[in-house]
Motif scaffolding. Structure first.
Motif, PDB file in Angstrom:
ATOM      1  N   ASP A  84      11.748  16.164 -13.120  1.00 50.45           N
ATOM      2  CA  ASP A  84      13.168  16.042 -13.481  1.00 50.45           C
ATOM      3  C   ASP A  84      13.336  15.978 -15.001  1.00 50.45           C
ATOM      4  OD1 ASP A  84      14.077  16.142 -10.893  1.00 50.45           O
ATOM      5  OD2 ASP A  84      14.299  13.959 -10.669  1.00 50.45           O
ATOM      6  N   ALA A  85      12.481  15.234 -15.670  1.00 53.85           N
ATOM      7  CA  ALA A  85      12.562  15.120 -17.131  1.00 53.85           C
ATOM      8  C   ALA A  85      12.282  16.469 -17.788  1.00 53.85           C
ATOM      9  CB  ALA A  85      11.582  14.062 -17.636  1.00 53.85           C
ATOM     10  N   LEU A  86      11.284  17.206 -17.288  1.00 57.42           N
ATOM     11  CA  LEU A  86      10.990  18.533 -17.824  1.00 57.42           C
ATOM     12  C   LEU A  86      12.157  19.493 -17.598  1.00 57.42           C
ATOM     13  CD1 LEU A  86       7.231  18.973 -16.831  1.00 57.42           C
ATOM     14  CD2 LEU A  86       8.162  18.730 -19.138  1.00 57.42           C
ATOM     15  N   ALA A 140       0.842  -1.205   0.000  1.00 52.89           N
ATOM     16  CA  ALA A 140       0.000   0.000   0.000  1.00 52.89           C
ATOM     17  C   ALA A 140       0.874   1.251   0.000  1.00 52.89           C
ATOM     18  CB  ALA A 140      -0.936  -0.005   1.200  1.00 52.89           C
ATOM     19  N   ALA A 141       1.920   1.245   0.816  1.00 53.27           N
ATOM     20  CA  ALA A 141       2.817   2.405   0.873  1.00 53.27           C
ATOM     21  C   ALA A 141       3.476   2.627  -0.490  1.00 53.27           C
ATOM     22  CB  ALA A 141       3.871   2.199   1.955  1.00 53.27           C
ATOM     23  N   ALA A 142       3.898   1.542  -1.124  1.00 52.63           N
ATOM     24  CA  ALA A 142       4.515   1.671  -2.454  1.00 52.63           C
ATOM     25  C   ALA A 142       3.507   2.204  -3.465  1.00 52.63           C
ATOM     26  CB  ALA A 142       5.059   0.320  -2.909  1.00 52.63           C
ATOM     27  N   THR A 143       2.269   1.763  -3.358  1.00 55.13           N
ATOM     28  CA  THR A 143       1.225   2.236  -4.275  1.00 55.13           C
ATOM     29  C   THR A 143       0.977   3.726  -4.084  1.00 55.13           C
ATOM     30  OG1 THR A 143       0.193   0.061  -4.267  1.00 55.13           O
ATOM     31  CG2 THR A 143      -1.184   1.901  -4.985  1.00 55.13           C
ATOM     32  N   PHE A 144       0.926   4.160  -2.831  1.00 47.77           N
ATOM     33  CA  PHE A 144       0.699   5.580  -2.562  1.00 47.77           C
ATOM     34  C   PHE A 144       1.897   6.440  -2.960  1.00 47.77           C
ATOM     35  CE2 PHE A 144      -2.339   3.955   0.791  1.00 47.77           C
ATOM     36  CZ  PHE A 144      -3.462   4.196   0.020  1.00 47.77           C
ATOM     37  N   GLN A 145       3.086   5.872  -2.871  1.00 47.37           N
ATOM     38  CA  GLN A 145       4.290   6.627  -3.232  1.00 47.37           C
ATOM     39  C   GLN A 145       4.508   6.665  -4.744  1.00 47.37           C
ATOM     40  OE1 GLN A 145       7.382   4.745  -0.945  1.00 47.37           O
ATOM     41  NE2 GLN A 145       7.331   6.378   0.588  1.00 47.37           N
ATOM     42  N   ALA A 146       3.949   5.726  -5.468  1.00 47.22           N
ATOM     43  CA  ALA A 146       4.171   5.648  -6.912  1.00 47.22           C
ATOM     44  C   ALA A 146       3.779   6.931  -7.630  1.00 47.22           C
ATOM     45  CB  ALA A 146       3.437   4.446  -7.493  1.00 47.22           C
ATOM     46  N   PRO A 147       2.592   7.505  -7.432  1.00 53.07           N
ATOM     47  CA  PRO A 147       2.264   8.757  -8.152  1.00 53.07           C
ATOM     48  C   PRO A 147       3.231   9.883  -7.784  1.00 53.07           C
ATOM     49  CG  PRO A 147       0.289   7.797  -7.177  1.00 53.07           C
ATOM     50  CD  PRO A 147       1.456   7.014  -6.681  1.00 53.07           C
ATOM     51  N   LEU A 148       3.646   9.920  -6.528  1.00 53.76           N
ATOM     52  CA  LEU A 148       4.578  10.962  -6.101  1.00 53.76           C
ATOM     53  C   LEU A 148       5.928  10.802  -6.792  1.00 53.76           C
ATOM     54  CD1 LEU A 148       5.090  13.360  -4.239  1.00 53.76           C
ATOM     55  CD2 LEU A 148       5.755  11.742  -2.461  1.00 53.76           C
ATOM     56  N   SER A 149       6.443   9.584  -6.846  1.00 52.31           N
ATOM     57  CA  SER A 149       7.735   9.368  -7.502  1.00 52.31           C
ATOM     58  C   SER A 149       7.620   9.597  -9.012  1.00 52.31           C
ATOM     59  CB  SER A 149       8.281   7.975  -7.189  1.00 52.31           C
ATOM     60  OG  SER A 149       7.399   6.982  -7.644  1.00 52.31           O
ATOM     61  N   GLN A 150       6.471   9.242  -9.599  1.00 48.47           N
ATOM     62  CA  GLN A 150       6.274   9.514 -11.029  1.00 48.47           C
ATOM     63  C   GLN A 150       6.259  11.015 -11.296  1.00 48.47           C
ATOM     64  OE1 GLN A 150       2.637   7.453 -11.935  1.00 48.47           O
ATOM     65  NE2 GLN A 150       3.663   5.481 -12.259  1.00 48.47           N
ATOM     66  N   ALA A 151       5.646  11.773 -10.401  1.00 48.66           N
ATOM     67  CA  ALA A 151       5.607  13.230 -10.561  1.00 48.66           C
ATOM     68  C   ALA A 151       7.011  13.811 -10.451  1.00 48.66           C
ATOM     69  CB  ALA A 151       4.690  13.851  -9.508  1.00 48.66           C
ATOM     70  N   VAL A 152       7.802  13.294  -9.518  1.00 48.76           N
ATOM     71  CA  VAL A 152       9.184  13.765  -9.358  1.00 48.76           C
ATOM     72  C   VAL A 152       9.984  13.453 -10.612  1.00 48.76           C
ATOM     73  CG1 VAL A 152      11.319  13.374  -8.063  1.00 48.76           C
ATOM     74  CG2 VAL A 152       9.158  13.671  -6.840  1.00 48.76           C
TER      75      VAL A 152
END
Length: 182
Positions: free
Chosen positions: A167-169, A151-163
């Motif tokens: 970074d890519a931008l 669950a923690a990994a699932t909740f962190q996934a959108p945050l890490s994707q946004a980061v």
């Protein structure tokens, strides 16, 4: 037909057995014919604090079970009967009785009471096949910890994707900025 009057010593024995039936999380009825006093002592020692093992007269035990509100045991009160009143872990006590019965075939498990209901000897064996309470709790805790990590990994996934997107931008902007400067 009215019940016969009960002598004082028998009345106290019935009262003690009734209390044992009521206070125990489970009770296992056994036949101990052929066991020596030494073997019975070993059985009591093997059960330890898990259960109180006592020999009882069938008529007194039957009356005590009735007083405790337990039905369905009358057929088991035949032959020499001993009762294991389990106050600790029911599974551990059932395992101890089964192991002792394997080593000493003279001990026969007749059946018992679990959660106020009569159970057969096969049901006692099924209880013995279960894992102990501690093992089941440890497995439950492990499963819950694993699910919490997921669950923690699932909740962190959108945050890490946004980061990563930011970074890519930033990298693209820096490339575009360096290309315009050249």
């Amino acid at each position: 037909m009215a019940d016969k009057p009960v002598r004082a010593d028998k009345a106290s024995a019935v009262a003690e057995l009734t209390d044992n039936f009521r206070d125990s999380s489970a009770t296992v009825l056994t036949e101990y014919r052929g066991l020596t006093v030494k073997q019975l002592t070993e059985l009591r020692r093997a059960l330890g604090q898990q259960a109180k093992y006592s020999v009882a007269k069938n008529t007194l035990a039957k009356r005590a079970a009735g007083n405790a509100g337990i039905e369905g045991l009358d057929a088991l009160f035949t032959g020499p009967t001993a009762l294991a009143f389990v106050s600790g872990d029911v599974v551990e006590a059932a395992k101890g009785l089964r192991a002792f019965a394997k080593a000493n075939p003279a001990l026969v498990i007749k059946g018992g009471v679990f959660e106020g209901k009569a159970i057969s000897a096969a049901d006692v064996t099924k209880l013995a096949d279960l894992e102990s309470r501690e093992v089941l709790l440890a497995k439950l805790a492990g499963a819950m910890k694993g699910n919490l990590s997921k669950a923690a990994a699932t909740f962190q996934a959108p945050l890490s994707q946004a980061v990563r997107l930011v970074d890519a931008l930033r990298d693209k902007r820096e490339k575009d900025g360096s290309a315009e400067a050249a």
